[in-house]
Design an enzyme around this catalytic site. Structure first.
Site, mmCIF file in Angstrom:
data_model
loop_
_atom_site.group_PDB
_atom_site.id
_atom_site.type_symbol
_atom_site.label_atom_id
_atom_site.label_comp_id
_atom_site.label_asym_id
_atom_site.label_seq_id
_atom_site.Cartn_x
_atom_site.Cartn_y
_atom_site.Cartn_z
ATOM 1 N N GLY A 325 -28.090 -7.474 -21.531
ATOM 2 C CA GLY A 325 -26.761 -6.955 -21.824
ATOM 3 C C GLY A 325 -25.797 -8.065 -22.199
ATOM 4 O O GLY A 325 -26.175 -9.068 -22.812
ATOM 5 N N SER A 326 -24.549 -7.913 -21.801
ATOM 6 C CA SER A 326 -23.512 -8.862 -22.211
ATOM 7 C C SER A 326 -23.641 -10.239 -21.573
ATOM 8 O O SER A 326 -22.933 -11.166 -21.969
ATOM 9 C CB SER A 326 -22.124 -8.286 -21.893
ATOM 10 O OG SER A 326 -21.850 -7.193 -22.743
ATOM 11 N N THR A 327 -24.523 -10.409 -20.573
ATOM 12 C CA THR A 327 -24.733 -11.748 -20.028
ATOM 13 C C THR A 327 -25.369 -12.672 -21.063
ATOM 14 O O THR A 327 -25.408 -13.890 -20.888
ATOM 15 C CB THR A 327 -25.637 -11.701 -18.774
ATOM 16 O OG1 THR A 327 -26.927 -11.175 -19.120
ATOM 17 C CG2 THR A 327 -25.011 -10.830 -17.686
#
Length: 631
Positions: A325-327
């Site tokens: 995801g956004s990590t």
């Protein structure tokens, strides 16, 4: 009648006597020759055979090495207890013998089931335990009536004990009885002699990875026995050498704080010291009690663990590969700076979507974020920024950069069974799929990769390792759980030196921009609620990973079954200006990263940096604003 006949008969008799005498002489000569061959020529051989029959070699099992945390807290130890054992080959009716023993000591149905399970996995001449951990009173009763049960023995055995139960169970692992597969590995290593008399071996975790260190060296007693096989006297004793002790990098109290923070939720967390690769905590939730396996796990316990929908036996930290995801965005931003595709000040316009190839990739914020630079793209988790960046970079350039952070590769941690994850690329897709139409890489697939979705799949360990590399300024250290191995004979400590395995040669000014954006996440971005009032500076990034495709629809957790809800992720290092700890948290089906994973990270960081403990906060509304990564 002829007078010559008596002479002929006498002559014939003499000849017969001579033949018989010669035959007897030949026989005595052969016997003498045989006797001389046996007594002279074959003396050494038969003397050795006779000694073997007279002398029995009895193995002495060594004490298994201890495992402690970095502060000396014992995680795995040994204790002695009496065991009631049966040698099936010495009995005519095993069941009748067990029934008879049940009149003397308690033998429960689970004991019988475990006995049969172990018997199926053992050789019929081996002794098999029917009861373990006998009390002194039970031992006394059995000894008094032992003569009634040939083939039954009461033996003192060493047992492995994990005093903290489920705590830290996945990286500790457990020991179990040696089976055919284990024996094959022992034979391949030519260590059969060192495992004589040993019933158990490390099966998972550190118990398996460091088996050679923990096992020790088997000792022997040379015992003279009589014709009935009874011991007469001890001739010689070679003492066993206990296994070496393992002192870990893990802080058990930090491990406890992390596991308590998960509560009943499923997931994983890995915390690493950036400047050495030392693993400070490694959580996989839920855990299991390794003590269940020591005596041979019962069928009921095995079924409960193996068939649980929560899969407690899976080490999620090493094996659960999911989209980051956004990590993934801080690493994409760093790739953009390194390759020159973006500058930190460069601004893009975000209308709330990105059109590419006839498909509209949506941002999580309706109407978009407006004008966005790199700092805002990280702090506010702007999808559109990374859609455009991925299209500009292309999949080959993305994959080449992410390989340097070991995405899609095993980190080399000192535990067996680590998954490599998936770093997507055209080459990977050709290897992964068989049909030509499936092997083709489509440009639209690159767009999803840019926000950590698509084919991306990494373990929490890989995310923590990459975050630690970022915190260490691009210097790569191999993660490790063992701080040093202690030789029990000499007291020598063999340190696991934190030697860097690579230097990515990242520019300090680029790292500073990424750090600034990640600090902004917790000051004014998606992580601000979880880190409100924090007295130290945290560089972090929230993330949300889809479990199933929305197919263009809007995600609403309350309308989705719990096991299909998004995974919650969070990465961080702190203090941001002088990192001491880097971590990655995954909460399965936890929703937005800010609502589930970030609060767990806050508790871990608070304890490690401040010594502060806190109760697990109630989960926030899963529909609260956050960083959805849905295209």
């Amino acid at each position: 009648m002829s007078f010559d006949e008596p002479e002929q008969e006498l002559s014939q008799f003499r000849r017969r006597v001579l033949v018989a005498g010669g035959f007897v002489m030949v026989c005595f000569t052969l016997l003498a020759a045989r006797f001389a061959w046996l007594q002279v020529s074959r003396y050494d051989y038969y003397h050795t055979r006779a000694e073997d029959n007279r002398i029995a070699l009895v193995p002495i099992v060594p004490n298994r090495g201890l495992i402690t945390d970095r502060n000396g807290v014992v995680l795995a130890r040994n204790y002695a207890a009496y065991t009631l054992e049966i040698t099936p080959s010495a009995l005519k009716n095993v069941d009748a013998t067990i029934d008879g023993l049940a009149e003397i000591v308690e033998i429960q149905p689970k004991d019988r089931r475990r006995f049969k399970k172990i018997l199926d996995e053992s050789k019929n001449f081996e002794s098999v335990p029917i009861r373990t951990r006998l009390t002194d009173e039970e031992v006394a009763r059995l000894i008094a009536r032992r003569f009634q049960f040939p083939g039954v023995e009461v033996n003192a055995r060493l047992f492995r004990d994990y005093p903290n139960g489920t705590l830290a169970s996945h990286f500790l692992g457990y020991i179990g009885r040696i089976n055919d597969r284990d024996m094959k590995r022992i034979e391949d290593r030519e260590e059969e002699a060192n495992y004589r008399g040993t019933d158990h071996i490390g099966k998972t975790g550190l118990e398996q990875s460091y088996e050679a260190e923990l096992h020790g060296i088997t000792g022997f007693e040379e015992v003279e026995v009589d014709a009935g096989g009874r011991a007469v006297r001890l001739l010689r004793r070679t003492a066993p050498v206990a296994g070496n002790n393992l002192v870990l990098t893990v802080d058990l109290e930090l491990q406890k704080v992390a596991e308590e923070a998960f509560g009943n939720r499923r997931g994983a967390m890995v915390a690493i010291e950036p400047g050495s690769g030392a693993v400070l905590a490694l959580v996989s939730a839920p855990g299991f009690d390794p003590n269940l396996f020591v005596d041979g796990i019962s069928t009921q316990d095995w079924d409960a663990l193996n068939n649980s929908p929560d899969h407690p036996l899976i080490n999620r930290a090493l094996n659960s590969a999911n989209p980051p995801g956004s990590t993934f965005k801080p690493f994409m931003a760093l790739a953009a700076l390194t390759t020159g595709k973006r500058t930190a000040q460069q601004v893009i316009s975000d209308p709330g979507y990105f059109d590419f190839g006839g498909h509209r990739f949506r941002d999580d914020k309706v109407g978009g974020h407006g004008l966005v630079n790199m700092y805002q793209s990280i702090a506010q988790s702007c999808n559109t920024y990374y859609y455009k960046l991925a299209a500009d970079m292309g999949i080959e350039q993305i994959a080449a950069f992410m390989t340097r952070f070991d995405f899609g590769s095993r980190t080399g941690i000192d535990l067996e069974g680590e998954s490599s994850g998936v770093l997507p690329s055209p080459e990977w897709k050709k290897r992964r799929f068989k049909r030509p139409e499936q092997q083709k890489w489509y440009a639209g697939e690159t767009i999803s990769v840019g926000i950590g979705q698509g084919y991306n799949a990494y373990t929490p360990l890989q995310l923590a390792h990459a975050t630690a590399t970022l915190a260490a300024g691009g210097v790569v250290y191999k993660p490790h759980l063992v701080r040093y191995v202690e030789d029990v004979r000499s007291g020598e400590k063999r340190m696991i030196e934190p030697n860097p395995v690579a230097d990515l040669h990242l520019k300090p000014e680029h790292l500073a921009e990424i750090r600034r954006g990640m600090v902004g996440v917790n000051l004014e971005g998606t992580g601000r609620r979880a880190f409100a009032g924090v007295p130290y500076l945290v560089a972090g990034k929230t993330g949300t990973a889809q479990v199933y495709s929305l197919r263009g629809g809007r995600y609403k957790a309350s309308e989705v079954r719990e096991r299909l809800r998004d995974h919650s992720l969070y990465i961080a290092y702190a203090p941001a200006d002088a990192p001491k700890i880097a971590l990655a948290v995954l909460v399965e089906n936890g929703g937005f990263g800010a609502s589930a994973a970030a609060p767990i990270a806050r508790q871990v960081l608070d304890y490690y940096l401040l010594g502060k403990r806190a109760g697990t906060p109630a989960p926030e509304d899963a529909d609260a604003p956050g960083d959805a990564d849905a295209p």
